[in-house]
Design an enzyme around this catalytic site. Structure first.
Site, mmCIF file in Angstrom:
data_model
loop_
_atom_site.group_PDB
_atom_site.id
_atom_site.type_symbol
_atom_site.label_atom_id
_atom_site.label_comp_id
_atom_site.label_asym_id
_atom_site.label_seq_id
_atom_site.Cartn_x
_atom_site.Cartn_y
_atom_site.Cartn_z
ATOM 1 N N LYS A 219 1.077 -1.261 -0.034
ATOM 2 C CA LYS A 219 0.028 -0.019 0.110
ATOM 3 C C LYS A 219 0.940 1.253 0.120
ATOM 4 O O LYS A 219 2.143 1.442 0.453
ATOM 5 C CB LYS A 219 -0.731 0.008 1.315
ATOM 6 C CG LYS A 219 -2.125 0.852 1.000
ATOM 7 C CD LYS A 219 -3.300 0.016 0.211
ATOM 8 C CE LYS A 219 -4.502 0.651 0.229
ATOM 9 N NZ LYS A 219 -5.653 -0.055 -0.240
ATOM 10 N N GLY B 146 -23.692 4.488 4.296
ATOM 11 C CA GLY B 146 -22.573 4.845 3.326
ATOM 12 C C GLY B 146 -23.037 4.919 1.751
ATOM 13 O O GLY B 146 -23.003 3.836 1.234
ATOM 14 N N GLY C 102 -21.736 6.401 -0.949
ATOM 15 C CA GLY C 102 -20.578 6.669 -1.804
ATOM 16 C C GLY C 102 -20.816 5.875 -3.115
ATOM 17 O O GLY C 102 -22.131 5.286 -3.597
ATOM 18 N N VAL D 196 -19.441 2.779 -4.131
ATOM 19 C CA VAL D 196 -19.650 1.555 -4.101
ATOM 20 C C VAL D 196 -21.026 1.356 -3.419
ATOM 21 O O VAL D 196 -21.604 0.456 -3.752
ATOM 22 C CB VAL D 196 -18.486 0.840 -3.097
ATOM 23 C CG1 VAL D 196 -18.967 -0.514 -2.713
ATOM 24 C CG2 VAL D 196 -17.134 0.974 -3.622
#
Length: 370
Positions: free
Chosen positions: A80, A180, A182, A184
């Site tokens: 990452k 959520g 957003g 996705v």
């Protein structure tokens, strides 16, 4: 504070710091484990308060990618990267191209992708300097926005969970509390609507709320804090992590917790508590792996057909984890970790660490321009 002892304790192989004052680049790449192959993981841009916070995030997230890539059956290790900066002010072509040159210098040990506050356009700038980037535009042989594939994987995990709890994979008539709205979350909401589920949702962003209502006609908005108290069959956290915690766990009415958020359990003991309460927890880092599965196909030449086939395997893998959890009488999160670790160890027994390969190619993609 960053120490080598911390690196040793978390099992990391390498942490690299990149700096370019000409464009304000301050980046950290953490490579956790390359037993299964080169480390794949996204680059997020965040306005960290300190370099220690940035390092901690990179270390934690890269370790998570090792487990995600392993349980997903990918021949990829975990890594990452984080870029320190304000994504609303500090982005530039020069910054991402400079970062791309640094990624190229790692000789294929780390392959980057889109993450929090980075976009397909940002990946295109990186791609101008290195082939070691995924999620580029489809015109360049990439797969574009990974959100639809992440949502598809979560939906498949939800179907597996429904089969385990209700005896039928169909979500028709089920009530899903989705936290959520957003990108996705909205794609997941659409899947749920088309399957005949009833969706209750929450978000703090007005634009997200409006977009979600348009995409999911039967959706009902509830308050941010009320989402934990609604009567539902499935709680789907798709925003912040750690929403299953001491303050919420007794409020959640669902029989299943299955969502796209990372690190949904505030602490591992909350996974133990869910098992005791008889609430099925779908393993977050498997069911939200559709995005990384999708971009991994770019190595061999991306197609929607290949992506669909791979992401749909999340359904079967989720059921295997539930079976292992039952057989060994352990919480689902432990069963998921165990399966991921067993795969890494089995390959480690026959292979050394991945040292990089100059002949690494992406056959389905155009070569980058210089």
């Amino acid at each position: 504070m960053f120490t080598f002892e911390k690196l040793y304790s978390m099992g990391h192989e390498e942490v690299v710091f990149f700096s370019d004052p000409s464009c304000g680049l301050k980046a950290i790449v953490a490579i956790h484990n390359t037993t299964l192959g080169p480390a794949l993981g996204g680059t997020r841009m965040w306005n960290y308060k300190s370099i220690d916070d940035a390092i901690e995030d990179a270390l934690r997230l890269s370790r998570g990618m090792t487990y995600k890539n392993s349980i997903s059956g990918l021949n990829l290790g975990g890594g990452k990267a984080v870029i320190m900066g304000d994504p609303t002010k500090d982005k530039s072509e020069a910054l991402f191209r400079s970062y791309g040159r640094f990624v190229e210098s790692l000789n294929g040990r780390y392959i980057t992708a889109e993450d929090v506050n980075t976009t397909v356009d940002d990946m295109e700038f990186i791609f101008a300097e290195t082939n070691n980037v995924t999620g580029v535009a489809e015109i360049n042989g990439g797969s574009g926005n990974p959100s639809p594939w992440t949502a598809r994987g979560v939906f498949r995990g939800m179907e597996a969970s429904a089969l385990k709890v209700f005896g039928d994979r169909s979500l028709k008539g089920k009530v899903v509390a989705l936290q959520g709205a957003g990108s996705v979350g909205t794609h997941l909401g659409r899947h749920l609507y088309e399957s005949g589920a009833k969706v209750l949702f929450t978000d703090m962003n007005e634009a997200n709320i409006a977009r979600f209502k348009e995409a999911v006609p039967n959706a009902e908005f509830v308050g941010l804090n009320d989402i934990y108290d609604v009567k539902c069959d499935i709680y789907a956290p798709c925003a912040l992590g750690a929403t299953v915690n001491d303050q919420t766990i007794d409020r959640i009415k669902a029989k299943i917790i299955c969502g796209a958020a990372n690190n949904q359990l505030a602490e591992n003991r909350h996974g133990d508590m869910l098992k005791e309460k008889g609430i099925l927890y779908a393993p977050d880092y498997l069911i939200n792996a559709g995005g990384v599965m999708n971009v991994s196909i770019e190595f061999e030449g991306w197609s929607a057909e290949k992506a669909t086939k791979m992401v749909d395997k999340i359904y079967d893998t989720t059921l295997k984890i539930f079976k292992l959890s039952d057989e060994q009488n352990i919480p689902v999160y432990k069963a998921t970790d165990l399966m991921a670790e067993q795969r890494i160890q089995s390959i480690k027994n026959i292979r050394g660490k991945y040292l990089g390969n100059l002949s690494h190619r992406f056959p389905g993609r155009k070569s980058r321009s210089r």
